[in-house]
Structure formats: C-alpha cells, structure tokens
Scaffold this active site. Sequence first.
Site: not given
Length: 733
Positions: A15, A424
């Site tokens: 579907c 970082d």
Amino acid sequence: MKKTFPVLNMTCASCAVGVQSILQKQPGVLHATVNYASGSASVEFQPGQTDPTALKAAVQSAGYDLLVEPETETNTVIAEKQRLRSIALKRRTIGAVLLSTPLVIIGVFFMHLPNASYIQWALATPVVVVFGRTFFVNAWKQARHRSANMDTLVALSTGVTYGFSIFNTLFPTYWTGRGLQAHVYFEAAAVVITFLLLGKLLEERAKGKTSAAIKKLMGLQPKTVLVIRPGGTAVELPVAGVLPGHRIRVRPGERIAVDGQVVAGHSFVDESTINGEPVPVEKLPGAAVFAGTTNQRGSLEFVAEKVGGDTLLAQIIKLVQDAQGSKAPVQRLVDRIAAIFVPVVLGVALLSFAAWWLLGGVDGFTHGLLAMVTVLVIACPCALGLATPTALMVGIGRGASAGILIRDAEALQRTGKIAVVVLDKTATVTEGKPVVSEIYWEPGQEEHAEALVALERRSEHPLAAAVVQYLNTPPSTAPLEAFESLPGMGASAKVGKALYLVGNQRLMQLAGVALTEGAQSMASLSEKEGRTVVYFAGNGKLLAVIVIADRLKEGSSAAVRSLKDSGIEVHLVTGDSEGAALTVARQVGISRVAGGVLPAGKADYIRQLQDSGRVVAMVGDGINDSAALAQADVGIAMGKGADVAMDVAQMTILSSDLRKIPTAIRLSKYTVAAIRQNLFWAFIYNLAGIPLAAGILYPVNGFLLNPMIAGAAMALSSVSVVTNSLRLRWKKL
C-alpha cells in the site's frame, strides 16, 4: 516546499509503495516517500504546480486518504480515527474468533454430521463477508487502478476458497459423480481472515509502542500557562495563546510551556526530558528555560521567546517524526521488492494451479485450487514491509529518550559504520568556558587573596569571574578605590592603602613589576601549553601568577577511551593554538592532533580522511564547525552549541556529553542488526513458505500445506518481526 502528511487506510507495505507511486506521478512533486510503519508521507513539491488539496484528491482516488489539515486539527483527527479504527478492529477480531472456533471444531472433528456443510457456511459467512469485508473492498480499489497489494492476495485466496466451498455444498454430486469427495474449506477461509485480523490487531498495538517516545514528548507541554499582565494580574491562558514577549509564571512542580529567559525568581529545573541528564539545573535571572522541562522547588517568572513550533521541544518532536518517517538505504531495496512481489506471487499461484490441474491426476483440480489458495495466503508481504521501518522507529525513539537526536534513518544506519571520529576542542571536549587551573603564590603572599577577589569582582573581563569562582573568598572589607579598567592589559585599584594590578605581562612591564624565576618558569610552561597567564601585583611586587584554561568536560576521557576500545580512530582538530590542542589531546588520550585549523581547513581535513574510503564522523558545536559537519559522513552537533551546527548535523547530542557518541554507535549497530534479522526471517519465510504452499513436497512425502496453517504462519511472521524490533527498547546501550 517539503511537508509530511499522515496517510490513512494503508494495510501493508505494498500500500505504501502504491501511495508513493501515486504521489510521485503528480505534477509538481519533486520527491515523495511513504512509510507504512509510521503511516506518513513526506512530499517535496513546487507550490505553484500543486498543493496539498490536489495531493489529497489523488491519494483518495486510490482508496487511501491524506490528512492535510493544520497540525493541531490533524493530530486530533488522527487520534480519533486511530481510536475508532482500533475499536472496530478489536470488535471484528473478537467476532471472527468467536465464530471461527466452533467452525474449526466442526470442520475438523464433526465434518460428517448431518448438514455440517450448511452449519459451517452459516458460521463462515459473517467472518468472510462482514469481518473480512475490508480486504475485498481494498482489493477492488486496487484492481480499479490496475494494481495489486496484500489485500489482493487475501481477497483472492479467501474468496476462491469460500466460493469453492459454497459450490461443493450446493452441488456435491459434481464431485461424487466423478468418484471424488465434495470437501468444503469454510474453516480455512474463515481462519485465514481471523488470523489476519488478529495479526493486524497485534501489529497495531506493537506499532503504537514504537512511537511511545513521540507521544511522551508531545505530552510534556502543559495545556495552559499563567501569564502575568502589565498590571501584575495573573491570567490563565491556553498554550496556543502565548506570544513572544509574554511574561509567564511557573510555580513549583509545574511544567514549563514555552522557551524563554528567566527575569525573576530562583529555582532548579529538571531538564532530563531535553538533555537526558538527571541532575536539576539551577535557574537564576538571565538563564534560559525550555518547554517540556519541570520546575522544581522555587517559583520562576520568564519572558517567552520561542512559542509553538519554534520551541526546542517542538523541534525535537519534528526531528524525531521526520527521522522515524525516513527510510534507510536498505529500506529502498525492500520497497523495490514489495513493488514486484505481488505480481510474482500471483504468477506463482496460477502456475501452481495449472501444474496441479494438468499433472495432479483425478484430484489435480482440487489440489491445484488449494495450492493456489495457500500460496496466495502465505506470500502476504507484511513481515517484509515491517522489517525495516519498525526497527528504525524503535531505534530512533530509543535514541531520543537517551538524549540522542537522530535526523534521519540513513544517519542512524551509517553511524554504526563510523571508523574515524574527529572532535573539535572548545565546548566539545572541553567545557568552553575559562576556569582557573592553578595559582602560584609568591611565598607568604596568600594573604592578598581578598584584595584579588575584590578587584576581580569589579572587573568586567571574562576571565575575572573564573578567578572569583576559584578562590571562593569573601572580598576585603577595606574599600575598593580608584578602580581603573586598562583595555588590552587588565585593571588596577586601591584596596586600603595598597595599589593592586591584575592583568597580562605587558601591564607588569609598564608598571615595572619584576617577574621572579619561579613565576617566569610557570608562565612559560603554561603559555607553551596554550593556557592563559594572568599576573597579580601589589605595591610594585609580583604576588601571584594565575593560570586559566578551558577545563575538560566530565566524561571526555572516558568517551575517547570507549571509542578507541571499539577500534575507532579519534582525531582532535581545533582552531585553537597547537599547544592548547596538544595539551587537551594528551589529557584525553588522543594522538592525532591538528591545531590552528580554520573552518575551511576542518572540512578539508574531513575530506582527506574520507578519501581513504572510511566513514568519518565530525563532532562540533560552533558555527565554525558547520562546514566540517556538513562534509562528514555523520555530523554530530553538541546540543548546547550554535543552532547552525544543529541544523547541519545529522545527529545532536542534547546533553553535550561525549559519552553519548559511543552509545549512539552501539544503538546504530543494534538497530541495523535488528533490521538484518528481520529481513532474513522475512525472506526465509517467503522463500521457504511459497514452494511448500505450492506443493513441492507432495511428490516426495505427500505433504500439502493447509491454507489455515498458512494464514496463521503469515500473521505470526509479521508479529515476530515487530516483536524483534521492540527488543531494542530494552537493549542495554
């Protein structure tokens, strides 16, 4: 424009494929993705060429429905439709079970009773015609559009079985005259539908559990708030009526409704629903508060800044919904298989019938009919369609509850393949705020600490607060006089009769303050390591050297160690100095370091690692990290960083705790493993079941698979796939 719409009336993965195909064929639609498990369609379209109303009409023409009303109305409509559908499904299932039970007993043990066939016919008719009506209605809608799905298989198999049994009941002499028994299979048709309904009921409940994280998040926002009018009166308003700038009062124990900034009061707020951290956060004037968090002891007043869909809670809900409705690369393969699965199964069923009819002897027609019915029943692709999306929904929901926000299914799948993590430094590995790491006092000069605190309390320099917090000493009772801020150097003031200076080495040189050998040695080492050195002098003599650094976050070392133990390479890349980068890297155990790297350089660094063919993750928090986050295969933003970083990243760690990264990687691996397990069992089930249903073993040992057993096995396979996905909810991360 990209929007997500709820889709109603889908009953299987096929579907979803059909609705997706319809949407993609509409003019102006650039891309459409339909997810069966979440019951949603994500559509990217050009507003000038189409609109939601046109898309709704197109989907309705195929027997489905698209909800395009405003979000508040849509949520209400969906909730009501789901409630009514669940009630109806439960009633149909109970009715089918009650009628099928005596039907099976008669069909198996009392089939030779007088008029047994008519009794079975009476019991089976409500099950097939009433309780199983939706299968036939949906199959007819598909046939009108020259397509087929799971309902097509169910309608054909049960319809043929039911019709065949009616013929045998009314005209038994057709078979007895040919020396054959006029068997009826009413119980097979009824039990197939009963098992299908039972499977759908269990799937409905299981799928509801997969979105529990979303429902919990939606329930975090209170319905009403207490708004303080300019005159000081308090008025209770619905949350929808709150506007930016409204002053809101939150009493102890109440949930905060919108994002804002505290302007009065003092309290502690439980933010575990947002960041996953159990420790309450102290809130003073100037602090930020977020929707969905709980005020604890004190009373707070804050000014609303972000309301409605702009709040952090609303963004989290949207991100999780988008992610749960997205598809991983492996799901695209499943969609392609589902699109061709039904036609192939229909072909196999017809071929089985023809082979039995031609080669099966006197009972060939009967066996062929039963083989065709059994193939149609056992081949329903529910398990295949649910294999991937249910695991993804549970995995993404589990991540959200742990404070790990995953943008889409592809990011979740890729996270488990990470080979390199680039970190970082500032506000990622470290806290991102200066703290005093140590103070070197000249012998006997600690008595001047009160004067230092008095001077730094008056200073507006960002580093001053770190000194005050570190010393935690009450300022001198002597008055602070002649305070002077010296831009670029520091500050000076008189405390009592003494003149004190605090600042950098240039200030000391201009004031003629000589540095001792110990101070020079310490300052040199600290500057080499990238730390900031502040000098404190009084009456022309050096009193202390203060070393200020960015402190490591709790858990950074443990996170790096966990990543390395998992065989993942860890790099530290920062715009800070090489010395500062090396110092932090040494503290957390990272050997691959690059300092003084500009934003564009970070992206290049990521690209070079990717050139080696490895999956690279970038972890950052600032605007300067956004290019690298976008370049990385998996960009991971720290939740307390810049909005741009969070927008670019595929994953956000809400608590800014690096230990969540190994957790996210484990979650990804568990989720992908669950997907593979689901797909394996779904494929094995179909590959093994269809030949058995066609009667491949009959020439060997006379075995024929009963259509009733096939229906039970098909429903059980779907439930087992969903259950396996739900195991992720209790998996230890």
